[in-house]
Design a protein around this motif. Structure first.
Motif, PDB file in Angstrom:
ATOM      1  N   VAL A 286     -82.868  54.253  50.411  1.00  0.00           N
ATOM      2  CA  VAL A 286     -82.327  54.184  51.770  1.00  0.00           C
ATOM      3  C   VAL A 286     -83.211  53.336  52.676  1.00  0.00           C
ATOM      4  O   VAL A 286     -82.694  52.536  53.473  1.00  0.00           O
ATOM      5  N   PRO A 287     -84.552  53.440  52.622  1.00  0.00           N
ATOM      6  CA  PRO A 287     -85.371  52.538  53.438  1.00  0.00           C
ATOM      7  C   PRO A 287     -85.128  51.054  53.139  1.00  0.00           C
ATOM      8  O   PRO A 287     -85.249  50.221  54.041  1.00  0.00           O
ATOM      9  N   ARG A 288     -84.777  50.724  51.906  1.00  0.00           N
ATOM     10  CA  ARG A 288     -84.429  49.330  51.588  1.00  0.00           C
ATOM     11  C   ARG A 288     -83.179  48.904  52.361  1.00  0.00           C
ATOM     12  O   ARG A 288     -83.100  47.781  52.868  1.00  0.00           O
ATOM     13  N   LEU A 289     -82.214  49.790  52.438  1.00  0.00           N
ATOM     14  CA  LEU A 289     -81.004  49.493  53.197  1.00  0.00           C
ATOM     15  C   LEU A 289     -81.311  49.370  54.692  1.00  0.00           C
ATOM     16  O   LEU A 289     -80.802  48.472  55.373  1.00  0.00           O
ATOM     17  N   GLU A 290     -82.123  50.264  55.183  1.00  0.00           N
ATOM     18  CA  GLU A 290     -82.488  50.222  56.606  1.00  0.00           C
ATOM     19  C   GLU A 290     -83.211  48.931  56.937  1.00  0.00           C
ATOM     20  O   GLU A 290     -82.943  48.305  57.977  1.00  0.00           O
ATOM     21  N   ALA A 291     -84.099  48.498  56.049  1.00  0.00           N
ATOM     22  CA  ALA A 291     -84.835  47.258  56.280  1.00  0.00           C
ATOM     23  C   ALA A 291     -83.914  46.040  56.286  1.00  0.00           C
ATOM     24  O   ALA A 291     -84.224  45.014  56.913  1.00  0.00           O
ATOM     25  N   ALA A 292     -82.781  46.177  55.585  1.00  0.00           N
ATOM     26  CA  ALA A 292     -81.804  45.084  55.538  1.00  0.00           C
ATOM     27  C   ALA A 292     -80.781  45.178  56.663  1.00  0.00           C
ATOM     28  O   ALA A 292     -79.792  44.438  56.658  1.00  0.00           O
ATOM     29  N   GLY A 293     -81.005  46.079  57.609  1.00  0.00           N
ATOM     30  CA  GLY A 293     -80.086  46.231  58.726  1.00  0.00           C
ATOM     31  C   GLY A 293     -78.843  47.020  58.397  1.00  0.00           C
ATOM     32  O   GLY A 293     -77.836  46.935  59.103  1.00  0.00           O
ATOM     33  N   LEU A 294     -78.918  47.824  57.329  1.00  0.00           N
ATOM     34  CA  LEU A 294     -77.765  48.584  56.852  1.00  0.00           C
ATOM     35  C   LEU A 294     -77.956  50.086  57.023  1.00  0.00           C
ATOM     36  O   LEU A 294     -77.351  50.883  56.316  1.00  0.00           O
ATOM     37  N   GLY A 295     -78.774  50.465  57.987  1.00  0.00           N
ATOM     38  CA  GLY A 295     -79.072  51.877  58.190  1.00  0.00           C
ATOM     39  C   GLY A 295     -77.849  52.707  58.530  1.00  0.00           C
ATOM     40  O   GLY A 295     -77.672  53.822  58.010  1.00  0.00           O
ATOM     41  N   GLU A 296     -76.984  52.206  59.402  1.00  0.00           N
ATOM     42  CA  GLU A 296     -75.791  52.962  59.778  1.00  0.00           C
ATOM     43  C   GLU A 296     -74.809  53.075  58.621  1.00  0.00           C
ATOM     44  O   GLU A 296     -74.154  54.102  58.443  1.00  0.00           O
ATOM     45  N   VAL A 297     -74.722  52.024  57.807  1.00  0.00           N
ATOM     46  CA  VAL A 297     -73.869  52.074  56.622  1.00  0.00           C
ATOM     47  C   VAL A 297     -74.400  53.125  55.648  1.00  0.00           C
ATOM     48  O   VAL A 297     -73.635  53.916  55.081  1.00  0.00           O
ATOM     49  N   ALA A 298     -75.716  53.153  55.458  1.00  0.00           N
ATOM     50  CA  ALA A 298     -76.322  54.132  54.565  1.00  0.00           C
ATOM     51  C   ALA A 298     -76.071  55.558  55.054  1.00  0.00           C
ATOM     52  O   ALA A 298     -75.743  56.453  54.262  1.00  0.00           O
ATOM     53  N   LYS A 299     -76.215  55.764  56.355  1.00  0.00           N
ATOM     54  CA  LYS A 299     -75.984  57.095  56.915  1.00  0.00           C
ATOM     55  C   LYS A 299     -74.554  57.551  56.661  1.00  0.00           C
ATOM     56  O   LYS A 299     -74.309  58.694  56.228  1.00  0.00           O
ATOM     57  N   ALA A 300     -73.587  56.670  56.895  1.00  0.00           N
ATOM     58  CA  ALA A 300     -72.186  57.028  56.665  1.00  0.00           C
ATOM     59  C   ALA A 300     -71.919  57.280  55.190  1.00  0.00           C
ATOM     60  O   ALA A 300     -71.172  58.199  54.827  1.00  0.00           O
ATOM     61  N   ALA A 301     -72.532  56.467  54.319  1.00  0.00           N
ATOM     62  CA  ALA A 301     -72.304  56.604  52.883  1.00  0.00           C
ATOM     63  C   ALA A 301     -72.819  57.926  52.345  1.00  0.00           C
ATOM     64  O   ALA A 301     -72.365  58.394  51.295  1.00  0.00           O
ATOM     65  N   LEU A 302     -73.753  58.536  53.064  1.00  0.00           N
ATOM     66  CA  LEU A 302     -74.322  59.809  52.624  1.00  0.00           C
ATOM     67  C   LEU A 302     -73.740  61.012  53.359  1.00  0.00           C
ATOM     68  O   LEU A 302     -73.983  62.151  52.946  1.00  0.00           O
ATOM     69  N   THR A 303     -72.977  60.790  54.418  1.00  0.00           N
ATOM     70  CA  THR A 303     -72.489  61.920  55.213  1.00  0.00           C
ATOM     71  C   THR A 303     -70.983  61.849  55.458  1.00  0.00           C
ATOM     72  O   THR A 303     -70.212  62.535  54.783  1.00  0.00           O
ATOM     73  N   GLU A 304     -70.558  61.009  56.398  1.00  0.00           N
ATOM     74  CA  GLU A 304     -69.133  60.967  56.742  1.00  0.00           C
ATOM     75  C   GLU A 304     -68.246  60.566  55.570  1.00  0.00           C
ATOM     76  O   GLU A 304     -67.178  61.154  55.351  1.00  0.00           O
ATOM     77  N   ASN A 305     -68.670  59.561  54.792  1.00  0.00           N
ATOM     78  CA  ASN A 305     -67.819  59.080  53.706  1.00  0.00           C
ATOM     79  C   ASN A 305     -67.585  60.142  52.629  1.00  0.00           C
ATOM     80  O   ASN A 305     -66.434  60.368  52.233  1.00  0.00           O
ATOM     81  N   PRO A 306     -68.632  60.816  52.115  1.00  0.00           N
ATOM     82  CA  PRO A 306     -68.359  61.846  51.111  1.00  0.00           C
ATOM     83  C   PRO A 306     -67.578  63.032  51.652  1.00  0.00           C
ATOM     84  O   PRO A 306     -66.774  63.631  50.927  1.00  0.00           O
ATOM     85  N   ARG A 307     -67.791  63.355  52.913  1.00  0.00           N
ATOM     86  CA  ARG A 307     -67.016  64.454  53.491  1.00  0.00           C
ATOM     87  C   ARG A 307     -65.524  64.127  53.464  1.00  0.00           C
ATOM     88  O   ARG A 307     -64.686  64.988  53.179  1.00  0.00           O
ATOM     89  N   ALA A 308     -65.177  62.864  53.742  1.00  0.00           N
ATOM     90  CA  ALA A 308     -63.770  62.454  53.693  1.00  0.00           C
ATOM     91  C   ALA A 308     -63.288  62.319  52.250  1.00  0.00           C
ATOM     92  O   ALA A 308     -62.174  62.726  51.913  1.00  0.00           O
ATOM     93  N   ALA A 309     -64.138  61.747  51.390  1.00  0.00           N
ATOM     94  CA  ALA A 309     -63.716  61.486  50.014  1.00  0.00           C
ATOM     95  C   ALA A 309     -63.436  62.764  49.251  1.00  0.00           C
ATOM     96  O   ALA A 309     -62.507  62.813  48.422  1.00  0.00           O
ATOM     97  N   PHE A 310     -64.201  63.833  49.500  1.00  0.00           N
ATOM     98  CA  PHE A 310     -64.077  65.057  48.718  1.00  0.00           C
ATOM     99  C   PHE A 310     -63.331  66.168  49.458  1.00  0.00           C
ATOM    100  O   PHE A 310     -63.292  67.307  48.989  1.00  0.00           O
ATOM    101  N   ALA A 311     -62.730  65.817  50.566  1.00  0.00           N
ATOM    102  CA  ALA A 311     -61.966  66.805  51.317  1.00  0.00           C
ATOM    103  C   ALA A 311     -60.696  67.204  50.577  1.00  0.00           C
ATOM    104  O   ALA A 311     -60.059  66.369  49.920  1.00  0.00           O
ATOM    105  N   LEU A 312     -60.316  68.466  50.706  1.00  0.00           N
ATOM    106  CA  LEU A 312     -59.030  68.919  50.195  1.00  0.00           C
ATOM    107  C   LEU A 312     -57.920  68.306  51.033  1.00  0.00           C
ATOM    108  O   LEU A 312     -58.001  68.291  52.261  1.00  0.00           O
ATOM    109  N   ARG A 313     -56.917  67.776  50.369  1.00  0.00           N
ATOM    110  CA  ARG A 313     -55.821  67.181  51.097  1.00  0.00           C
ATOM    111  C   ARG A 313     -54.520  67.492  50.350  1.00  0.00           C
ATOM    112  O   ARG A 313     -54.211  66.882  49.331  1.00  0.00           O
ATOM    113  N   ARG A 314     -53.796  68.447  50.847  1.00  0.00           N
ATOM    114  CA  ARG A 314     -52.582  68.898  50.144  1.00  0.00           C
ATOM    115  C   ARG A 314     -51.390  68.074  50.590  1.00  0.00           C
ATOM    116  O   ARG A 314     -51.303  67.639  51.695  1.00  0.00           O
TER     117      ARG A 314
END
Length: 314
Positions: A286-314
């Motif tokens: 993750v620090p490599r991503l942050e150093a490349a200016g991708l900190g917000e993308v990394a944060k979403a990839a570890l939090t908001e994105n998996p929450r949406a990807a693995f949500a139950l959706r009937r």
């Protein structure tokens, strides 16, 4: 959004590794390759605890039927450490199963029913090897399907029909093993033909094919891309993955990115004498991503994105 874990349904899962293995206790693939044998509860506690100090909150435990998946150990680990564990039902590559295994012989409807019961009632403690079922209270939160290298493999098209039907009925996502990063579009096409939208599919090992144009084309369809090889340098340097994430972010597709470690061998666990270990992703990558200016993308990839990807959706 609700996510199904082995201890029940939760609304928040926090920092999530989208492809992990914590327990693989037997069956012939594990016997054939002893390095796959992950059967130490104490070692799992050490690995998880070290990563939790850096913020890890949840893992998707990708061990399917036929690899010694252990609902009881997953549940005990979740209770001991507070980790959210999202377990899977479903299958690895069909070649890992003997000719006599039921997946080669049961009908699509019969396989669908077995998968749905693992999601809605609870997983079988012995991986549905039968003839009796020892139903755990721990329920699966995703369904796995695997393809071979540039090919579906024996009977996989039929299994995809069962997996898709079970996903539609239960509302859980489909998670995949894309061998060497191949068969991404073919899997999405086959699942779409069975009524499963691309945004309900997580393509695993997709970063083993570090072709930016290919990954962009998959993400543009709506699929989630699980980058699960950080730290495993034998498959390529971390710089490849940083460049791929940057390319996706440049196409405004950062919301399709997920991260994991896929540490499915004893030789990957420091507690068992190996590496890089679960902390590597948060501590080093993750620090490599942050150093490349991708900190917000990394944060979403570890939090908001998996929450949406693995949500139950009937």
């Amino acid at each position: 959004m609700t996510v199904r874990t082995v201890l029940g349904d939760v609304d928040e899962i926090g920092i999530t590794y989208a492809h992990e293995h914590l327990f693989m206790t037997g069956d012939w693939p594990v016997r054939n390759e002893p390095d796959y044998r992950l059967d130490s509860f104490d070692a799992a506690v050490v690995e998880v605890t070290e990563a939790q100090r850096l913020g890890l909150s949840a893992v998707v435990e990708m061990t399917p039927l036929g690899f010694g998946r252990s609902p009881s150990l997953m549940k005990e680990l979740a209770e001991r450490t507070g980790l959210h564990v999202i377990a899977v039902t479903g299958f690895h590559k069909s070649g890992y199963y003997s000719d006599a295994h039921w997946l080669h012989h049961y009908s699509v409807d019969e396989i669908t029913e077995l998968l749905v019961t693992e999601i809605e009632l609870g997983m079988d403690e012995y991986g549905l090897v039968g003839p009796l079922v020892r139903r755990s209270t721990a329920r699966a939160g995703a369904i796995k399907i695997a393809t071979g290298y540039h090919a579906f493999g024996r009977g996989v098209a039929r299994l995809i029909s069962a997996v898709a039907a079970a996903a539609r009925r239960s509302g859980v996502p489909v998670v995949t093993h894309c061998d060497k990063g191949t068969m991404g579009h073919e899997l999405l096409d086959a699942l779409a033909a069975e009524g499963v939208a691309a945004d309900r599919v997580v393509l695993g090992h997709i970063d083993h094919n570090p072709d930016a144009g290919y990954l962009v084309s998959l993400a543009e369809r709506g699929a989630y891309l699980a980058f699960d090889r950080p730290g495993r340098i034998k498959y390529g340097p971390d710089s490849d993955i940083v460049a791929l994430v940057a390319e996706l972010a440049g196409h405004e597709l950062g919301d399709r990115v997920l991260f994991g470690m896929d540490l499915a061998r004893r030789s990957y666990w420091p507690s068992l004498g190996g590496g890089p270990g679960l902390p590597y992703l948060l501590e080093r990558f993750v620090p490599r991503l942050e150093a490349a200016g991708l900190g917000e993308v990394a944060k979403a990839a570890l939090t908001e994105n998996p929450r949406a990807a693995f949500a139950l959706r009937r």
